[in-house]
Structures are given as structure tokens and as C-alpha cells.
Scaffold this active site. Structure first.
Site, PDB file in Angstrom:
ATOM      1  N   ARG A   1      12.084  -5.025   4.133  1.00  0.00           N
ATOM      2  CA  ARG A   1      11.667  -3.637   3.895  1.00  0.00           C
ATOM      3  C   ARG A   1      12.623  -2.637   4.552  1.00  0.00           C
ATOM      4  O   ARG A   1      13.059  -2.835   5.678  1.00  0.00           O
ATOM      5  CB  ARG A   1      10.266  -3.441   4.467  1.00  0.00           C
ATOM      6  CG  ARG A   1       9.783  -2.022   4.357  1.00  0.00           C
ATOM      7  CD  ARG A   1       8.460  -1.860   5.077  1.00  0.00           C
ATOM      8  NE  ARG A   1       8.307  -0.466   5.378  1.00  0.00           N
ATOM      9  CZ  ARG A   1       7.226   0.246   5.164  1.00  0.00           C
ATOM     10  NH1 ARG A   1       6.155  -0.330   4.708  1.00  0.00           N
ATOM     11  NH2 ARG A   1       7.198   1.515   5.456  1.00  0.00           N
TER      12      ARG A   1
ATOM     13  N   LYS B   1       0.827  -1.217   0.000  1.00  0.00           N
ATOM     14  CA  LYS B   1       0.000   0.000   0.000  1.00  0.00           C
ATOM     15  C   LYS B   1       0.862   1.268   0.000  1.00  0.00           C
ATOM     16  O   LYS B   1       0.644   2.180  -0.782  1.00  0.00           O
ATOM     17  CB  LYS B   1      -0.920   0.034   1.247  1.00  0.00           C
ATOM     18  CG  LYS B   1      -1.797  -1.186   1.393  1.00  0.00           C
ATOM     19  CD  LYS B   1      -2.633  -1.133   2.650  1.00  0.00           C
ATOM     20  CE  LYS B   1      -1.855  -1.145   3.952  1.00  0.00           C
ATOM     21  NZ  LYS B   1      -1.130  -2.414   4.230  1.00  0.00           N
TER      22      LYS B   1
ATOM     23  N   ARG C   1      -9.441   0.779   9.519  1.00  0.00           N
ATOM     24  CA  ARG C   1      -8.804  -0.505   9.773  1.00  0.00           C
ATOM     25  C   ARG C   1      -9.685  -1.434  10.584  1.00  0.00           C
ATOM     26  O   ARG C   1      -9.291  -2.542  10.914  1.00  0.00           O
ATOM     27  CB  ARG C   1      -7.530  -0.243  10.561  1.00  0.00           C
ATOM     28  CG  ARG C   1      -6.294  -0.766   9.875  1.00  0.00           C
ATOM     29  CD  ARG C   1      -5.142  -0.365  10.744  1.00  0.00           C
ATOM     30  NE  ARG C   1      -3.963  -1.062  10.423  1.00  0.00           N
ATOM     31  CZ  ARG C   1      -3.015  -0.570   9.643  1.00  0.00           C
ATOM     32  NH1 ARG C   1      -3.160   0.590   9.068  1.00  0.00           N
ATOM     33  NH2 ARG C   1      -1.915  -1.264   9.468  1.00  0.00           N
TER      34      ARG C   1
ATOM     35  N   ARG D   1      11.952  -0.712  10.192  1.00  0.00           N
ATOM     36  CA  ARG D   1      10.943  -0.376  11.202  1.00  0.00           C
ATOM     37  C   ARG D   1      10.928  -1.384  12.340  1.00  0.00           C
ATOM     38  O   ARG D   1      11.189  -2.561  12.137  1.00  0.00           O
ATOM     39  CB  ARG D   1       9.557  -0.341  10.539  1.00  0.00           C
ATOM     40  CG  ARG D   1       9.121   1.049  10.186  1.00  0.00           C
ATOM     41  CD  ARG D   1       7.903   1.092   9.312  1.00  0.00           C
ATOM     42  NE  ARG D   1       6.812   0.241   9.717  1.00  0.00           N
ATOM     43  CZ  ARG D   1       5.702   0.083   9.005  1.00  0.00           C
ATOM     44  NH1 ARG D   1       5.571   0.704   7.860  1.00  0.00           N
ATOM     45  NH2 ARG D   1       4.734  -0.705   9.420  1.00  0.00           N
TER      46      ARG D   1
ATOM     47  N   ARG E   1       0.592  -8.863  13.538  1.00  0.00           N
ATOM     48  CA  ARG E   1      -0.089  -7.846  12.724  1.00  0.00           C
ATOM     49  C   ARG E   1      -1.014  -8.499  11.713  1.00  0.00           C
ATOM     50  O   ARG E   1      -2.099  -7.998  11.415  1.00  0.00           O
ATOM     51  CB  ARG E   1       0.950  -6.970  12.005  1.00  0.00           C
ATOM     52  CG  ARG E   1       1.548  -5.915  12.936  1.00  0.00           C
ATOM     53  CD  ARG E   1       2.800  -5.309  12.355  1.00  0.00           C
ATOM     54  NE  ARG E   1       2.586  -4.581  11.134  1.00  0.00           N
ATOM     55  CZ  ARG E   1       3.552  -4.302  10.260  1.00  0.00           C
ATOM     56  NH1 ARG E   1       4.786  -4.703  10.484  1.00  0.00           N
ATOM     57  NH2 ARG E   1       3.286  -3.624   9.167  1.00  0.00           N
TER      58      ARG E   1
HETATM   59  P1  AP5 Z   1       4.930  -1.609   1.727  1.00  0.00           P
HETATM   60  O1  AP5 Z   1       4.590  -0.687   0.611  1.00  0.00           O
HETATM   61  O2  AP5 Z   1       5.696  -1.096   2.869  1.00  0.00           O
HETATM   62  O3  AP5 Z   1       3.603  -2.352   2.220  1.00  0.00           O
HETATM   63  P2  AP5 Z   1       2.426  -1.804   3.126  1.00  0.00           P
HETATM   64  O4  AP5 Z   1       1.206  -2.535   2.676  1.00  0.00           O
HETATM   65  O5  AP5 Z   1       2.379  -0.315   3.102  1.00  0.00           O
HETATM   66  O6  AP5 Z   1       2.949  -2.352   4.536  1.00  0.00           O
HETATM   67  P3  AP5 Z   1       3.008  -1.680   5.977  1.00  0.00           P
HETATM   68  O7  AP5 Z   1       3.841  -2.564   6.827  1.00  0.00           O
HETATM   69  O8  AP5 Z   1       3.351  -0.244   5.925  1.00  0.00           O
HETATM   70  O9  AP5 Z   1       1.492  -1.843   6.321  1.00  0.00           O
HETATM   71  P4  AP5 Z   1       0.764  -1.694   7.614  1.00  0.00           P
HETATM   72  O10 AP5 Z   1      -0.589  -1.429   7.098  1.00  0.00           O
HETATM   73  O11 AP5 Z   1       0.864  -2.810   8.566  1.00  0.00           O
HETATM   74  O12 AP5 Z   1       1.556  -0.507   8.352  1.00  0.00           O
HETATM   75  P5  AP5 Z   1       1.094   0.943   8.795  1.00  0.00           P
HETATM   76  O13 AP5 Z   1       2.265   1.810   8.696  1.00  0.00           O
HETATM   77  O14 AP5 Z   1      -0.184   1.345   8.128  1.00  0.00           O
HETATM   78  O15 AP5 Z   1       5.680  -2.868   1.084  1.00  0.00           O
HETATM   79  C1  AP5 Z   1       6.298  -3.831   1.917  1.00  0.00           C
HETATM   80  C2  AP5 Z   1       7.660  -4.226   1.328  1.00  0.00           C
HETATM   81  O16 AP5 Z   1       7.476  -4.970   0.131  1.00  0.00           O
HETATM   82  C3  AP5 Z   1       8.569  -3.052   0.957  1.00  0.00           C
HETATM   83  O17 AP5 Z   1       9.878  -3.391   1.265  1.00  0.00           O
HETATM   84  C4  AP5 Z   1       8.374  -2.904  -0.565  1.00  0.00           C
HETATM   85  O18 AP5 Z   1       9.549  -2.385  -1.150  1.00  0.00           O
HETATM   86  C5  AP5 Z   1       8.133  -4.347  -0.975  1.00  0.00           C
HETATM   87  N1  AP5 Z   1       7.228  -4.528  -2.110  1.00  0.00           N
HETATM   88  C6  AP5 Z   1       6.069  -3.875  -2.348  1.00  0.00           C
HETATM   89  N2  AP5 Z   1       5.471  -4.365  -3.463  1.00  0.00           N
HETATM   90  C7  AP5 Z   1       6.273  -5.358  -3.918  1.00  0.00           C
HETATM   91  C8  AP5 Z   1       6.176  -6.280  -5.025  1.00  0.00           C
HETATM   92  N3  AP5 Z   1       5.145  -6.258  -5.856  1.00  0.00           N
HETATM   93  N4  AP5 Z   1       7.168  -7.181  -5.180  1.00  0.00           N
HETATM   94  C9  AP5 Z   1       8.209  -7.227  -4.320  1.00  0.00           C
HETATM   95  N5  AP5 Z   1       8.368  -6.394  -3.261  1.00  0.00           N
HETATM   96  C10 AP5 Z   1       7.391  -5.471  -3.065  1.00  0.00           C
HETATM   97  O19 AP5 Z   1       0.700   0.691  10.340  1.00  0.00           O
HETATM   98  C11 AP5 Z   1       1.677   0.401  11.317  1.00  0.00           C
HETATM   99  C12 AP5 Z   1       1.014   0.342  12.681  1.00  0.00           C
HETATM  100  O20 AP5 Z   1       0.401   1.621  12.992  1.00  0.00           O
HETATM  101  C13 AP5 Z   1      -0.143  -0.660  12.822  1.00  0.00           C
HETATM  102  O21 AP5 Z   1       0.322  -1.963  13.125  1.00  0.00           O
HETATM  103  C14 AP5 Z   1      -0.938  -0.028  13.984  1.00  0.00           C
HETATM  104  O22 AP5 Z   1      -0.327  -0.283  15.219  1.00  0.00           O
HETATM  105  C15 AP5 Z   1      -0.832   1.448  13.706  1.00  0.00           C
HETATM  106  N6  AP5 Z   1      -1.938   1.987  12.870  1.00  0.00           N
HETATM  107  C16 AP5 Z   1      -1.859   2.484  11.603  1.00  0.00           C
HETATM  108  N7  AP5 Z   1      -3.056   2.871  11.167  1.00  0.00           N
HETATM  109  C17 AP5 Z   1      -3.939   2.626  12.171  1.00  0.00           C
HETATM  110  C18 AP5 Z   1      -5.352   2.791  12.304  1.00  0.00           C
HETATM  111  N8  AP5 Z   1      -6.098   3.281  11.323  1.00  0.00           N
HETATM  112  N9  AP5 Z   1      -5.921   2.421  13.473  1.00  0.00           N
HETATM  113  C19 AP5 Z   1      -5.184   1.912  14.484  1.00  0.00           C
HETATM  114  N10 AP5 Z   1      -3.853   1.712  14.419  1.00  0.00           N
HETATM  115  C20 AP5 Z   1      -3.231   2.055  13.261  1.00  0.00           C
END
Ligand code: AP5
Length: 213
Positions: free
Chosen positions: A123, A13, A88, A156, A167
Site C-alpha cells: 500500500r 475500506k 471499532r 504508512r 492489527r
Molecule cells: P485500503 O483501502 O487502504 O484498506 P483499508 O481497509 O482502508 O485499510 P487500512 O489499513 O486503512 O485500515 P485500518 O482500518 O487498519 O486503518 P485506519 O487508518 O482506519 O486498501 C489496502 C491496500 O489494498 C491498498 O494498497 C489498496 O490499493 C489495495 N486494494 C484495495 N482493494 C483491492 C483489491 N480489491 N484488489 C487489490 N488491491 C486492493 O486505522 C489506523 C489506526 O488508527 C488503527 O490501527 C488505530 O490505531 C487507529 N484508529 C483508527 N480508528 C480508530 C477508532 N475508531 N478507535 C481507535 N483507534 C482507531
């Protein structure tokens, strides 16, 4: 262009939101980034948030909606946005509606558990501009250094295998039900994100060009 990006952790994402924001001149609003910025400030709230994130749990809804509301008040959001990481859970879907946060489509990125675990362990993120890399799949030209701004790349805290697994459980229990919700509503579009990054981006771009031509 007002979009929501949905999908399990590691589906990509953040990666595609960054690409799309640049391509279409809109902003990438990531709730994960907003929360991590609060952690960096080392306030009481930031410390509390940091502990929750490190365990892989969701932060309480009110904490995130206050941060989000503030972000949406900034003028750059008027041009359009990609909301990445919100909603979420079902209560956050109600907050979305109650706070009049508009969106036209929900893009649901799908990927298998095996892919996700491999992706998240490799990542790396730029400390300065937030650009996302993968040490094998999408490596920077120079190890540890961001291609875009020369910033330092870091891993991270919530990328450890046990935390990633937790997660994913949280995703299955709380976030996955949103897929059916938005599908019934008619706003959901699936993208297979298990392919190579260039292929996923091509597909997404084609879709957005069709939707907004
Ligand atoms: P990446 O683009 O980083 O994937 P992502 O889906 O964004 O993964 P995140 O870990 O950021 O998602 P998340 O939703 O858990 O984290 P968030 O920051 O929102 O890609 C991943 C890797 O793969 C990268 O290295 C990339 O280069 C590689 N890649 C991508 N596409 C590829 C492909 N096609 N082929 C090969 N490699 C590829 O949330 C973190 C924390 O914040 C949560 O756990 C929670 O505690 C809190 N939080 C956030 N939002 C909320 C909310 N709304 N409510 C409550 N808590 C929240």
C-alpha cells in the site's frame, strides 16, 4: 447517504470510500486519517496517538470521539458521509448512538488474512491528497507520484508485517463482534472484497445505486 464502512485492515475500506465519496458527492470521514493528521501536528496528543498507532493498538475511545465530533460539526458533512474506521469496538457503538451519529447502512468488506497481508505491504498513500495505491494491484502511472495531484507517495508506519499481524488480532478481538451486532440490528450488508478492485467497486456501486435510487 450516511454509511459506515466496516472490515479488517487492508480490506479496502479507504479505497472504496474515496471512490464512493467522489461518485456520490459525499464526504469520506476516516478516523485513521483524523488521527494521522493529529500526529502530523506534533502536539502532545499527536505524539501519544502516534505511539499507539505504530504499535497497531486502538487509541482510547474518548480521544477519537472528540476528533470525530469536531469533524461532524463541519458543514460538508451535512451532504452525507462515509464513516470509515468507526465504530471499532462495542463501547464505540454506544458512543455512536449516544452522540446521535446517524447511519442508514453498514457495509462490511470481507477479505482473507493472506489477501490483507499482501495488500497492506504494497500500500502507498499520497502525502498531499490521501489517495491510496498498491504498488502491484493499483499502481500509480509514475512510481512514487500521485496520479491525481502529483503529490509524493509514502508507506504508512503501521504497515510492517508484525504490526499488521497485531492489527489483525485487534480486529478479531474488538471489531469483528460488531458484524453480529449490526447484522442482528438489520443494517449490515456484506461485500466480498477479495476480488479485483474494479469488480468490488462495480458491486458496491450497483448496491448503492439500488439502495439510494
Ligand atoms: P485500503 O483501502 O487502504 O484498506 P483499508 O481497509 O482502508 O485499510 P487500512 O489499513 O486503512 O485500515 P485500518 O482500518 O487498519 O486503518 P485506519 O487508518 O482506519 O486498501 C489496502 C491496500 O489494498 C491498498 O494498497 C489498496 O490499493 C489495495 N486494494 C484495495 N482493494 C483491492 C483489491 N480489491 N484488489 C487489490 N488491491 C486492493 O486505522 C489506523 C489506526 O488508527 C488503527 O490501527 C488505530 O490505531 C487507529 N484508529 C483508527 N480508528 C480508530 C477508532 N475508531 N478507535 C481507535 N483507534 C482507531
Amino acid at each position: 447517504m450516511k454509511l459506515i464502512f466496516l472490515g479488517p485492515p487492508g480490506a479496502g475500506k479507504g479505497t472504496y470510500a474515496t471512490y464512493a465519496a467522489k461518485e456520490y458527492g459525499i464526504v469520506h470521514v476516516s478516523t485513521g486519517d483524523l488521527l494521522r493528521a493529529e500526529v502530523k501536528k506534533e502536539t502532545e496528543l499527536g505524539k501519544e496517538i502516534g505511539e499507539i498507532i505504530q504499535k497497531g493498538n486502538l487509541v482510547p475511545d474518548r480521544m477519537i470521539t472528540d476528533l470525530l465530533k469536531k469533524r461532524f460539526e463541519e458543514p460538508d458533512c451535512k451532504k452525507g458521509y462515509i464513516l470509515d474506521g468507526f465504530p471499532r469496538n462495542i463501547p464505540q457503538v454506544h458512543i455512536l448512538k449516544d452522540d446521535n451519529i446517524e447511519f442508514e447502512h453498514v457495509i462490511n468488506f470481507t477479505a482473507t488474512k493472506e489477501t490483507i497481508i499482501k495488500r497492506l505491504s504494497g500500500r502507498r498513500t499520497c502525502k498531499k491528497c490521501g489517495a491510496i495505491y498498491h504498488i502491484i494491484n493499483i499502481p500509480p502511472k509514475k512510481e512514487g507520484v500521485c496520479d491525481k495531484c502529483g503529490g509524493e507517495l509514502y508507506q504508512r508506519e503501521d504497515q510492517k508485517e508484525e504490526v499488521v499481524k497485531h492489527r489483525l488480532e485487534v480486529y478479531e478481538e474488538q471489531t469483528k463482534p460488531l458484524i453480529e451486532h449490526f447484522r442482528k440490528e438489520g443494517s449490515l450488508i456484506d461485500i466480498d472484497a477479495d476480488k479485483k478492485a474494479e469488480e468490488v467497486w462495480e458491486e458496491l456501486k450497483k448496491l448503492l445505486d439500488q439502495l439510494y435510487k
